[in-house]
Design an enzyme around this catalytic site. Structure first.
Site, PDB file in Angstrom:
ATOM      1  N   ASP A   1      14.261  41.175  26.624  1.00  0.00           N
ATOM      2  CA  ASP A   1      14.724  40.317  27.711  1.00  0.00           C
ATOM      3  C   ASP A   1      14.978  41.251  28.889  1.00  0.00           C
ATOM      4  OD1 ASP A   1      16.213  38.869  29.518  1.00  0.00           O
ATOM      5  OD2 ASP A   1      17.894  38.466  28.166  1.00  0.00           O
TER       6      ASP A   1
ATOM      7  N   LYS B   1      14.591  42.973  40.018  1.00  0.00           N
ATOM      8  CA  LYS B   1      13.736  41.945  39.409  1.00  0.00           C
ATOM      9  C   LYS B   1      13.468  40.814  40.398  1.00  0.00           C
ATOM     10  CE  LYS B   1      13.774  38.634  35.581  1.00  0.00           C
ATOM     11  NZ  LYS B   1      14.503  38.240  34.369  1.00  0.00           N
TER      12      LYS B   1
ATOM     13  N   GLU C   1      11.762  32.775  29.635  1.00  0.00           N
ATOM     14  CA  GLU C   1      13.106  33.001  29.087  1.00  0.00           C
ATOM     15  C   GLU C   1      13.678  31.768  28.386  1.00  0.00           C
ATOM     16  OE1 GLU C   1      15.058  34.542  32.541  1.00  0.00           O
ATOM     17  OE2 GLU C   1      13.896  36.398  32.438  1.00  0.00           O
TER      18      GLU C   1
ATOM     19  N   ASP D   1      19.748  27.810  31.867  1.00  0.00           N
ATOM     20  CA  ASP D   1      19.808  29.272  31.835  1.00  0.00           C
ATOM     21  C   ASP D   1      20.221  29.806  33.204  1.00  0.00           C
ATOM     22  OD1 ASP D   1      19.348  31.977  31.708  1.00  0.00           O
ATOM     23  OD2 ASP D   1      17.283  31.843  31.011  1.00  0.00           O
TER      24      ASP D   1
END
Ligand code: AMP
Length: 689
Positions: free
Chosen positions: A8, A70, A148, A171
């Site tokens: 992850d 990211k 994810e 999420d």
């Protein structure tokens, strides 16, 4: 031979997992004994240092720190400079991955060579490709890139379940918000829909606390506390935010240039400061549910993933909306990496072509994911007056997916013919507001005598979310040479200007379907034929195919869709009453569906009716089947036609026209003109009777 892990690669934290001897996924602890590693890199003297130590240095006020990179994955313009060296988000992600690989190797005592890496569901192909590149640089072969929320659902779904479940994965991580709805059965896990915002996450909640402290400090001391200790203040705000997940209030000390402030923030103040952020997640969640026609009551459970779902406001919201407490069976920090490890084991087994499963995974499931954004290309409208976006792969299509659409290109007899495909991402049909993913230039287009080429353009979306573009010239069946070129800097502004001549247009297929029951005898049929001739003459047959169907008690295809004006004229002249019986028993929608299934490009059927049909409910039902298949039905009624019925068979109110016999030609011409110029019936509804 090495082994594999699931990773992850998070905005704020990353985690790595493997499959243990019992066949269960397990998190690999960091050197600090934690389950997650901060996605932070120190690039000062003695660097690079990744993870906990880099974060500690950040807290101590070091400035040569890279974090949150990211968020810039896939952005070719983004660069950070440390010690005179430049670092792209790929470089920085590669450093994090290398570190995780090392942590895993120390723990497992083996070389780690393969990995499944997770990305937010809405990551586009450039961001996915950038992730694959970073892995390559870290010495990892990517088995697959998975979303994810899908991975989190995997970790949850591997548990023994009772019956089928529809689970919403909410999420909220450090920098991103993803929401997916997943159907989990004994044997399969299928994503039904997905959405989110890649610029919404815990960091935004931190920023609000930061803003609050700056304001308080300024009010107290008349000066701004932000200076060299900026990084320290950032770390403090995040700590304060986390404390508020377990406490009702926190005290935060801020020091700057000799001023020392102690400020209190209560949980309810914090919730007020961030209520609009919470509302954004609500809107995005409900948008996903709306897109797949589900409501909160259709959900079996809500699974919370991502560190930010620890904030009590998230739980309160989910409980209020779904009427039940969210699932906490899976640790939100670990679920994604665990799911990635499960996928990795399945990928390894598949690749090894072994009959018996290698890793003894309990409850393995087939997984089906979806595309998170529609992918289209810039084309021009039929009249060549403006640029439009033509969607090639629709959002929420199961992956892998492969779709083709035909485009017509005007070609020159001299010089080189080229087609530029600008790939777009997003649901908007406005070239000024979508995202641009790439520029694909096709050449070697044959100089056909027809001066028009039909090019079938295919987008193939693979399991990793990487898109391949190809094109074939239809008459020769020849694939065209492709070169991928950088996006020009004037995108999207160049699409605000009128288009040049040789740009691709969408191919249009239209069936004219005439109700030829007894009541059409005489003048109505004469007028209908005139209208059909006018329709053909208005159409640009170089990029439009037209066909003709008549029906009354039976259905007859007078001519299949073609681009030949002479043949079409002859078929129109041949229309007579009685060939299909004289009553009102039949409807044309089964035939329309059959003829237009498998036809790519824009598909229309124009249905002319002058009276009441016998089997109205069956006709409406079958018309709806056409609408669902993306076939647009335009209903044109006159005389004794039933207005309500006409509206029901038409794709929308804009597609339903009620006119009179003497205005049929005008109506048909206007429809042909709108289709030719816009490629669709105008939503402005310029033509109403
Ligand atoms: P992730 O990207 O899933 O690791 O999530 C990291 C985000 O979760 C960061 O913004 C953290 O500040 C946030 N976070 C972690 N723990 C908590 C907590 N107890 N309360 C609020 N936010 C948290």
């Amino acid at each position: 031979m090495g082994t594999f892990v699931g990773i992850d690669l998070g905005t704020t934290f990353s985690a790595v997992a493997f499959i243990n001897r019992e066949g269960n996924p397990e998190i690999i602890p960091t050197d600090y004994g934690r389950t997650v590693t901060p996605s932070v890199v120190y690039l000062g003297k003695g660097g690079p240092i990744v993870g906990e130590e880099a974060k500690e240095r950040q807290a101590l006020g070091e400035v040569e720190i890279a974090s949150f990179f990211k968020r810039s994955m896939g952005d070719s313009q983004f660069e950070l400079f440390f010690q005179g060296k430049s670092y792209t988000p790929v470089d920085l992600s590669a450093l994090v991955l290398q570190h995780l690989k090392q942590v895993a190797e120390n723990h497992l005592g083996e070389n780690v060579t393969h990995a499944v890496i997770t990305v937010p569901a809405y990551f586009n192909n450039m961001q996915r490709e950038a992730t694959i590149e970073a892995a390559g640089r870290a010495g990892l072969e990517v088995l697959s890139i998975i979303n994810e929320p899908t991975a989190a659902a995997f970790a949850y779904g591997m548990r023994p379940t009772q019956g089928a479940q529809t689970v919403l994965v909410y999420d909220l991580g450090g920098g991103t918000f993803d929401v997916s709805v997943v159907r989990i059965t004994e044997s399969e896990q299928q994503v039904l829909g997905t959405g989110g915002d890649h610029n919404l996450g815990g960091k935004d909640w931190d920023d609000r606390v930061f803003g609050y402290l700056v304001q308080q400090f300024e009010e107290t001391f008349g000066t701004d506390p932000v200076g060299d200790d900026f990084n320290q203040l950032l770390v403090k705000t995040e700590e304060a935010k986390k404390s508020l997940s377990v406490r009702e209030s926190v005290e935060i000390r801020v020091q700057h240039e000799g001023h020392k402030g102690l400020f209190t923030l209560t949980r309810s103040q914090f919730e007020d400061l961030t209520s609009d952020l919470m509302e954004r997640t609500q809107r995005l969640t409900e948008q996903v549910l709306g897109e797949i026609n589900l409501s909160w009551s259709d959900l079996t459970n809500v699974l919370l993933v991502g560190g930010s779902t620890r904030m009590p406001m998230v739980r309160t919201y989910v409980e209020r909306m779904s009427g039940r407490p969210p699932l906490t069976a899976v640790n939100p920090d670990e679920a994604v990496a665990l799911g990635a490890a499960i996928q990795a084991a399945m990928d390894m087994e598949e690749g090894s072509a072994l009959q018996t499963p290698l890793y003894g995974l309990a409850g393995r499931k087939k997984s089906v994911d979806v595309i998170s954004h529609s992918l289209g290309m810039i084309a021009v409208n039929e009249a060549q007056t403006r640029y439009i976006i033509s969607i090639i792969i629709q959002k929420n299509q199961p992956i892998p997916s492969r779709q083709a659409r035909p485009f017509t290109l005007r070609i020159s007899q001299r010089g080189e013919n080229k087609l530029e495909v600008y790939m777009t991402q997003g649901e908007s049909d406005d070239p000024m507001t979508c995202a641009y993913l790439g520029r694909y230039v096709f050449s070697d287009i044959p100089a056909l005598a027809a001066r028009q080429a039909i090019l079938d353009i295919t987008y193939a979306y693979d399991k990793n979310g990487v898109v391949n573009v190809s094109a074939v010239e239809r008459s020769t069946g020849k694939p065209l040479s492709l070169s991928i070129e950088p996006l020009p800097s004037d995108v999207p502004d160049r699409f605000a200007l009128p288009p040049a001549q040789n740009v691709a247009r969408e191919h249009l297929t239209v069936y004219l379907s005439f109700d030829l029951s007894g009541s059409m005898s005489g003048a109505p049929l004469t007028e209908a034929k005139k209208a059909a001739h006018a329709f053909i003459s208005q159409c640009d047959l170089s990029s439009t195919s037209v066909g003709l169907i008549s029906f009354s008690d039976n259905v007859l295809v007078d001519i299949k869709a073609c681009q030949d004006a002479k043949k079409l004229s002859k078929a129109i002249d041949g229309l007579t009453i009685g060939r299909t019986g004289g009553g009102n028993e039949a409807h044309p929608f089964d035939e329309i569906h059959k003829l237009l299934t498998g036809v790519t490009g824009v598909r229309y059927a124009l249905v002319l009716a002058d009276g009441v049909w016998s089997n109205q409910s069956r006709a409406i039902q079958q018309a709806k089947r056409c609408h669902e298949a993306g076939i647009e039905i335009v209903g044109v009624g006159f005389g004794g036609a039933d207005r309500k019925f006409l509206q029901a068979i038409s794709s929308s109110d804009e597609h339903s026209f009620f006119t009179n016999m003497n205005a049929l030609t005008e109506t048909f011409s206007t429809i042909a003109q709108e289709l030719t110029e816009e490629g669709s019936i105008s939503k402005r509804g310029g033509l109403r009777f």
